[in-house]
Design an enzyme around this catalytic site. Structure first.
Site, PDB file in Angstrom:
ATOM      1  N   ASP A 202       0.889  -1.169   0.000  1.00 18.14           N
ATOM      2  CA  ASP A 202       0.000   0.000   0.000  1.00 18.14           C
ATOM      3  C   ASP A 202       0.928   1.220   0.000  1.00 18.14           C
ATOM      4  O   ASP A 202       1.672   1.433   0.967  1.00 18.14           O
ATOM      5  CB  ASP A 202      -0.875  -0.030   1.264  1.00 18.14           C
ATOM      6  CG  ASP A 202      -1.756   1.213   1.402  1.00 18.14           C
ATOM      7  OD1 ASP A 202      -1.431   2.256   0.792  1.00 18.14           O
ATOM      8  OD2 ASP A 202      -2.746   1.155   2.150  1.00 18.14           O
ATOM      9  N   TYR A 227      -5.628  11.124  -3.635  1.00 16.32           N
ATOM     10  CA  TYR A 227      -5.940  12.435  -3.033  1.00 16.32           C
ATOM     11  C   TYR A 227      -4.844  13.013  -2.151  1.00 16.32           C
ATOM     12  O   TYR A 227      -4.960  14.133  -1.674  1.00 16.32           O
ATOM     13  CB  TYR A 227      -7.267  12.385  -2.254  1.00 16.32           C
ATOM     14  CG  TYR A 227      -7.486  11.140  -1.419  1.00 16.32           C
ATOM     15  CD1 TYR A 227      -6.821  10.964  -0.228  1.00 16.32           C
ATOM     16  CD2 TYR A 227      -8.366  10.153  -1.858  1.00 16.32           C
ATOM     17  CE1 TYR A 227      -7.017   9.823   0.520  1.00 16.32           C
ATOM     18  CE2 TYR A 227      -8.567   8.995  -1.113  1.00 16.32           C
ATOM     19  CZ  TYR A 227      -7.890   8.832   0.069  1.00 16.32           C
ATOM     20  OH  TYR A 227      -8.075   7.706   0.803  1.00 16.32           O
ATOM     21  N   LYS A 228      -3.792  12.251  -1.898  1.00 18.83           N
ATOM     22  CA  LYS A 228      -2.736  12.785  -1.025  1.00 18.83           C
ATOM     23  C   LYS A 228      -1.713  13.540  -1.888  1.00 18.83           C
ATOM     24  O   LYS A 228      -2.000  14.618  -2.390  1.00 18.83           O
ATOM     25  CB  LYS A 228      -2.108  11.653  -0.222  1.00 18.83           C
ATOM     26  CG  LYS A 228      -3.100  10.911   0.682  1.00 18.83           C
ATOM     27  CD  LYS A 228      -2.370   9.906   1.550  1.00 18.83           C
ATOM     28  CE  LYS A 228      -3.266   8.817   2.122  1.00 18.83           C
ATOM     29  NZ  LYS A 228      -4.253   9.244   3.083  1.00 18.83           N
TER      30      LYS A 228
HETATM   31  C1  LIG Z   1      -2.355   4.060   3.924  1.00 20.61           C
HETATM   32  C2  LIG Z   1      -3.803   4.086   3.550  1.00 20.61           C
HETATM   33  N1  LIG Z   1      -4.387   2.982   3.064  1.00 20.61           N
HETATM   34  C3  LIG Z   1      -5.685   2.955   2.720  1.00 20.61           C
HETATM   35  C4  LIG Z   1      -6.487   4.068   2.865  1.00 20.61           C
HETATM   36  C5  LIG Z   1      -7.939   3.979   2.518  1.00 20.61           C
HETATM   37  O1  LIG Z   1      -8.165   4.605   1.305  1.00 20.61           O
HETATM   38  P1  LIG Z   1      -9.627   4.753   0.677  1.00 20.61           P
HETATM   39  O2  LIG Z   1     -10.412   5.598   1.585  1.00 20.61           O
HETATM   40  O3  LIG Z   1      -9.341   5.378  -0.666  1.00 20.61           O
HETATM   41  O4  LIG Z   1     -10.199   3.408   0.505  1.00 20.61           O
HETATM   42  C6  LIG Z   1      -5.911   5.250   3.362  1.00 20.61           C
HETATM   43  C7  LIG Z   1      -6.734   6.462   3.537  1.00 20.61           C
HETATM   44  O5  LIG Z   1      -6.334   7.468   4.025  1.00 20.61           O
HETATM   45  C8  LIG Z   1      -4.543   5.256   3.712  1.00 20.61           C
HETATM   46  O6  LIG Z   1      -3.958   6.336   4.225  1.00 20.61           O
END
Ligand SMILES: Cc1ncc(COP(=O)(O)O)c(C=O)c1O
Length: 417
Positions: A202, A227-228
């Site tokens: 991830d 979005y980050k």
């Molecule tokens: C490291 C990480 N993994 C997964 C997610 C979840 O992402 P989503 O809301 O797009 O499913 C986030 C959300 O901030 C995240 O920071």
């Protein structure tokens, strides 16, 4: 502002990129950690054109004029950020949904192996999704969570001890959302492979903040969000990567029509498309994809090596400020000290973290974010964060405690932090 910060800003090769973003109020320090990047000016123009000329005028014909290809086309740009082949990335859905698709696909492909190994630094939503996938598939499959002794890092040796011939998949955040700890991509991927496990990364908190070389590391699967550091806007589409050799071996558990080999034949039997396309499920969110593209272009124009170099310099300046001014006021550094193992955010722990963060938001004009139990997370985005902003942030963090500004805020927390 210190001489050091002034000199660093004057010598910054990325300085011109700040003008590419909407910065409405320069006195508002935006060091969100980084949960939502700023708005690229080009996205305003791009969306305006899309809505008026394409949606407004072309109507349904737009699908034949580029909309349908957008998940793959943007995928070729994200691929450059990940260091993988152009045809191996799709931009679609949310990170959670992409994770679900890949975890289920991987586990079904290797029924003889029963465990997924992750760690205690994992984003909790990822744990929920993986646990849900394991429950769904049943059998005696289970999740192994490697603990973190210090809450900041996990030593590779601890992972190695947990991975064995029963491990189907090792799934980790490359950069930890809370502490900013960064795993060694090559070392950990090789560690998984030594036991025959597949490696899923991830990269939500890494992508766009540092170069990644997922193909060279031989990573099998990856997911991340838009979005980050990609600056794709609230709820921007996410992405997924599948190593080319695995694409035709894996099946998307969400067998939607757009992952079908011939969706417009409207045949009643599902036949997956070849390659990465099969991991698509339904209709692409065309407006959101268009909003994401300018952010990708800006990162590619700036270059990830320069972005990483500036990110390290920014976090080093912040940590130097912490050491000189904030540590004596009770702030702890809750991120790795060495920049090689640190991402583009820095977490500062403080016993009054929640109330300090309130004071920063409400009267000191500093937007960071708070992560329980005591972390104030400060993210730097090299395309638009300046060294002067980091300097000023240290001064405001100091004021919040020195002037006891936090004392007037209640200790209760609302639901979204
Ligand atoms: C490291 C990480 N993994 C997964 C997610 C979840 O992402 P989503 O809301 O797009 O499913 C986030 C959300 O901030 C995240 O920071």
């Amino acid at each position: 502002v210190s001489e050091r910060a002034r000199a660093l800003d004057a010598a910054d090769p990325l300085a011109r990129f700040r003008g590419e973003f909407v910065v409405g109020d320069p006195d508002l320090l935006y060091l969100d950690g980084n949960s939502l990047g700023r708005l690229p000016r080009r996205a305003i123009a791009r969306l305006g054109r899309l809505i008026e000329a394409e949606w407004g005028e072309r109507l349904i014909r737009g699908w034949g004029e580029g909309w349908m290809e957008a998940p793959r086309r943007l995928g070729t740009k994200v691929a450059r950020l990940l260091g993988v082949g152009a045809d191996d990335v799709l931009v679609a859905d949310s990170t959670s949904v992409n994770l679900f698709k890949l975890v289920v696909a991987a586990l079904r492909a290797r029924p003889e192996r029963r465990t997924v190994v992750t760690d205690a630094l994992m984003f909790p939503s990822d744990l929920y999704v993986i646990q849900g996938a394991l429950d769904l598939l049943g059998g005696d499959r289970r999740l192994v969570v490697v603990p973190s002794a210090d809450g900041l890092t996990v030593p590779t040796g601890a992972l190695a001890a947990a991975v064995d011939r029963d491990t189907a998949l090792v799934a980790l955040c490359h950069t930890a959302f809370k502490s900013s700890f960064v795993y060694d991509l090559d070392e950990v991927t090789a560690l998984a492979h030594r036991s025959g496990a597949w490696m899923l990364w991830d990269v939500c908190h890494s992508v766009g903040a540092m170069p990644l070389a997922l193909a060279a590391a031989e990573a099998d699967l990856a997911v991340g969000c838009g979005y980050k550091y990609l600056n794709g806007g609230p709820g921007a589409p996410a992405f997924l990567y599948v190593r080319p050799e695995l694409q035709d071996r894996l099946r998307n558990p969400i067998q939607g029509w757009l992952g079908h080999g011939a969706p417009f034949d409207f045949d009643s039997a599902y036949v997956p498309a070849p390659g990465i396309q099969r991991f698509l499920a339904g209709t692409p969110p065309v407006l959101s994809l268009a909003a994401l593209e300018p952010g990708l272009d800006l990162l590619l124009e700036a270059g990830l090596d320069r972005i990483r170099a500036k990110s390290v310099a920014l976090t080093e300046l912040l940590i130097a400020g912490w050491e000189a001014e904030l540590a004596p006021l009770g702030y702890a550094l809750s991120s790795p000290r060495g920049s090689a193992r640190r991402g583009s955010h820095v977490s500062l722990g403080h016993a009054e973290g929640w109330r300090i963060n309130r004071a920063l938001l409400e009267e000191l004009r500093l937007i960071g974010d708070f992560r329980a139990p005591d972390n104030i997370r400060l993210g730097v985005a090299p395309l638009y964060t300046t060294f002067a902003e980091v300097d000023e942030a240290v001064a405001r963090l100091a004021r919040a405690v020195r002037d006891r500004l936090y004392e007037k805020y209640p200790a209760e927390r609302p639901t979204i932090t």
